[in-house]
Motif scaffolding. Structure first.
Motif, PDB file in Angstrom:
ATOM      1  N   ALA A  22       0.844  -1.191   0.000  1.00  0.00           N
ATOM      2  CA  ALA A  22       0.000   0.000   0.000  1.00  0.00           C
ATOM      3  C   ALA A  22       0.879   1.240   0.000  1.00  0.00           C
ATOM      4  O   ALA A  22       1.759   1.378   0.859  1.00  0.00           O
ATOM      5  CB  ALA A  22      -0.908  -0.015   1.220  1.00  0.00           C
ATOM      6  N   ALA A  23       0.628   2.125  -0.956  1.00  0.00           N
ATOM      7  CA  ALA A  23       1.450   3.322  -1.121  1.00  0.00           C
ATOM      8  C   ALA A  23       0.699   4.566  -0.674  1.00  0.00           C
ATOM      9  O   ALA A  23      -0.531   4.655  -0.815  1.00  0.00           O
ATOM     10  CB  ALA A  23       1.859   3.463  -2.581  1.00  0.00           C
ATOM     11  N   SER A  24       1.439   5.529  -0.176  1.00  0.00           N
ATOM     12  CA  SER A  24       0.855   6.814   0.196  1.00  0.00           C
ATOM     13  C   SER A  24       1.927   7.885   0.139  1.00  0.00           C
ATOM     14  O   SER A  24       3.123   7.593   0.225  1.00  0.00           O
ATOM     15  CB  SER A  24       0.238   6.747   1.600  1.00  0.00           C
ATOM     16  N   GLY A  25       1.483   9.110  -0.060  1.00  0.00           N
ATOM     17  CA  GLY A  25       2.406  10.235  -0.026  1.00  0.00           C
ATOM     18  C   GLY A  25       3.019  10.614  -1.356  1.00  0.00           C
ATOM     19  O   GLY A  25       3.869  11.514  -1.411  1.00  0.00           O
ATOM     20  N   PHE A  26       2.624   9.934  -2.434  1.00  0.00           N
ATOM     21  CA  PHE A  26       3.110  10.300  -3.757  1.00  0.00           C
ATOM     22  C   PHE A  26       2.063   9.871  -4.784  1.00  0.00           C
ATOM     23  O   PHE A  26       1.129   9.139  -4.474  1.00  0.00           O
ATOM     24  CB  PHE A  26       4.463   9.665  -4.052  1.00  0.00           C
ATOM     25  N   THR A  27       2.237  10.329  -6.017  1.00  0.00           N
ATOM     26  CA  THR A  27       1.270  10.029  -7.075  1.00  0.00           C
ATOM     27  C   THR A  27       1.553   8.634  -7.618  1.00  0.00           C
ATOM     28  O   THR A  27       2.337   8.441  -8.549  1.00  0.00           O
ATOM     29  CB  THR A  27       1.339  11.082  -8.191  1.00  0.00           C
ATOM     30  N   PHE A  28       0.890   7.673  -7.035  1.00  0.00           N
ATOM     31  CA  PHE A  28       1.150   6.265  -7.300  1.00  0.00           C
ATOM     32  C   PHE A  28       1.084   5.916  -8.781  1.00  0.00           C
ATOM     33  O   PHE A  28       1.923   5.171  -9.293  1.00  0.00           O
ATOM     34  CB  PHE A  28       0.143   5.430  -6.507  1.00  0.00           C
ATOM     35  N   SER A  29       0.109   6.453  -9.487  1.00  0.00           N
ATOM     36  CA  SER A  29      -0.123   6.055 -10.879  1.00  0.00           C
ATOM     37  C   SER A  29       1.000   6.481 -11.821  1.00  0.00           C
ATOM     38  O   SER A  29       1.059   6.011 -12.955  1.00  0.00           O
ATOM     39  CB  SER A  29      -1.461   6.607 -11.366  1.00  0.00           C
ATOM     40  N   ARG A  30       1.878   7.356 -11.366  1.00  0.00           N
ATOM     41  CA  ARG A  30       3.005   7.780 -12.210  1.00  0.00           C
ATOM     42  C   ARG A  30       4.186   6.828 -12.118  1.00  0.00           C
ATOM     43  O   ARG A  30       5.082   6.865 -12.959  1.00  0.00           O
ATOM     44  CB  ARG A  30       3.481   9.172 -11.804  1.00  0.00           C
ATOM     45  N   TYR A  31       4.188   6.001 -11.094  1.00  0.00           N
ATOM     46  CA  TYR A  31       5.371   5.235 -10.750  1.00  0.00           C
ATOM     47  C   TYR A  31       5.350   3.819 -11.324  1.00  0.00           C
ATOM     48  O   TYR A  31       4.323   3.138 -11.297  1.00  0.00           O
ATOM     49  CB  TYR A  31       5.522   5.128  -9.232  1.00  0.00           C
ATOM     50  N   VAL A  32       6.503   3.404 -11.829  1.00  0.00           N
ATOM     51  CA  VAL A  32       6.729   1.992 -12.098  1.00  0.00           C
ATOM     52  C   VAL A  32       6.920   1.310 -10.741  1.00  0.00           C
ATOM     53  O   VAL A  32       7.655   1.798  -9.891  1.00  0.00           O
ATOM     54  CB  VAL A  32       7.971   1.795 -12.975  1.00  0.00           C
ATOM     55  N   SER A  52       3.385   1.881 -15.146  1.00  0.00           N
ATOM     56  CA  SER A  52       2.559   2.769 -14.326  1.00  0.00           C
ATOM     57  C   SER A  52       1.061   2.483 -14.430  1.00  0.00           C
ATOM     58  O   SER A  52       0.330   2.601 -13.434  1.00  0.00           O
ATOM     59  CB  SER A  52       2.840   4.223 -14.690  1.00  0.00           C
ATOM     60  N   TYR A  53       0.587   2.091 -15.620  1.00  0.00           N
ATOM     61  CA  TYR A  53      -0.820   1.773 -15.768  1.00  0.00           C
ATOM     62  C   TYR A  53      -1.079   0.278 -15.945  1.00  0.00           C
ATOM     63  O   TYR A  53      -2.184  -0.127 -16.272  1.00  0.00           O
ATOM     64  CB  TYR A  53      -1.436   2.578 -16.913  1.00  0.00           C
ATOM     65  N   ARG A  71      -1.535  -4.322 -10.219  1.00  0.00           N
ATOM     66  CA  ARG A  71      -1.692  -3.084  -9.461  1.00  0.00           C
ATOM     67  C   ARG A  71      -3.112  -2.580  -9.586  1.00  0.00           C
ATOM     68  O   ARG A  71      -3.793  -2.850 -10.590  1.00  0.00           O
ATOM     69  CB  ARG A  71      -0.688  -2.025  -9.921  1.00  0.00           C
ATOM     70  N   ASP A  72      -3.521  -1.815  -8.589  1.00  0.00           N
ATOM     71  CA  ASP A  72      -4.807  -1.151  -8.593  1.00  0.00           C
ATOM     72  C   ASP A  72      -4.540   0.316  -8.277  1.00  0.00           C
ATOM     73  O   ASP A  72      -4.327   0.666  -7.102  1.00  0.00           O
ATOM     74  CB  ASP A  72      -5.748  -1.786  -7.563  1.00  0.00           C
ATOM     75  N   ASN A  73      -4.515   1.145  -9.294  1.00  0.00           N
ATOM     76  CA  ASN A  73      -4.174   2.555  -9.081  1.00  0.00           C
ATOM     77  C   ASN A  73      -5.243   3.289  -8.274  1.00  0.00           C
ATOM     78  O   ASN A  73      -4.948   4.290  -7.630  1.00  0.00           O
ATOM     79  CB  ASN A  73      -3.928   3.246 -10.411  1.00  0.00           C
ATOM     80  N   ALA A  74      -6.463   2.798  -8.305  1.00  0.00           N
ATOM     81  CA  ALA A  74      -7.524   3.428  -7.507  1.00  0.00           C
ATOM     82  C   ALA A  74      -7.297   3.191  -6.012  1.00  0.00           C
ATOM     83  O   ALA A  74      -7.738   3.989  -5.184  1.00  0.00           O
ATOM     84  CB  ALA A  74      -8.878   2.880  -7.920  1.00  0.00           C
ATOM     85  N   LYS A  75      -6.607   2.110  -5.686  1.00  0.00           N
ATOM     86  CA  LYS A  75      -6.328   1.782  -4.284  1.00  0.00           C
ATOM     87  C   LYS A  75      -4.876   2.043  -3.897  1.00  0.00           C
ATOM     88  O   LYS A  75      -4.472   1.743  -2.770  1.00  0.00           O
ATOM     89  CB  LYS A  75      -6.663   0.314  -4.016  1.00  0.00           C
ATOM     90  N   ASN A  76      -4.098   2.570  -4.841  1.00  0.00           N
ATOM     91  CA  ASN A  76      -2.669   2.839  -4.581  1.00  0.00           C
ATOM     92  C   ASN A  76      -1.954   1.608  -4.032  1.00  0.00           C
ATOM     93  O   ASN A  76      -1.181   1.683  -3.068  1.00  0.00           O
ATOM     94  CB  ASN A  76      -2.504   4.007  -3.593  1.00  0.00           C
TER      95      ASN A  76
END
Length: 115
Positions: A22-32, A52-53, A71-76
């Motif tokens: 689980a990620a937080s504190g950054f724009t997850f969808s931009r990251y590999v 990223s997508y 990955r689930d970008n909606a859930k980071n």
């Protein structure tokens, strides 16, 4: 910035586990996103990565056909489904996020495959 892994544990050979990060504190969808692992006395190695997508994935030869990254970008959140586990999969598994020069590591979760 936080990457928090979960889902590790003790499993018998041939068993399955699903790791989550689980990620937080950054724009997850931009990251590999990637999963790495480090066994005792060995170097850290990448086992799976996802774009990223989620359109592109890659795997270490040793885990192809057994581990699946998603990955689930909606859930980071990024996942690692691990099937048909072997004793040599025993390691601390780390979540890794990269975007340009920015990169972040999780604290790791232990996976032990043993009868």
């Amino acid at each position: 910035v936080q990457l928090v892994e979960s889902g590790g544990g003790l499993v018998q050979p041939g068993g399955s586990l699903r790791l989550s990060c689980a990620a937080s504190g950054f724009t997850f969808s931009r990251y590999v996103m990637s999963w790495y692992r480090q066994a005792p006395g060995k170097e850290r190695e990448m086992v799976a990565g996802i774009s990223s997508y989620g359109f592109s994935t890659n795997y270490a030869d040793s885990v192809k056909g057994r581990l699946t990254i998603s990955r689930d970008n909606a859930k980071n959140t990024v996942y690692l489904q691990m099937n048909n586990l072997k004793p040599e999969d025993t390691a601390v598994y780390y979540c890794y996020a990269a975007f340009g020069l920015a990169h972040h590591w999780g604290q790791g979760t232990q996976v032990t495959v043993s009868s």
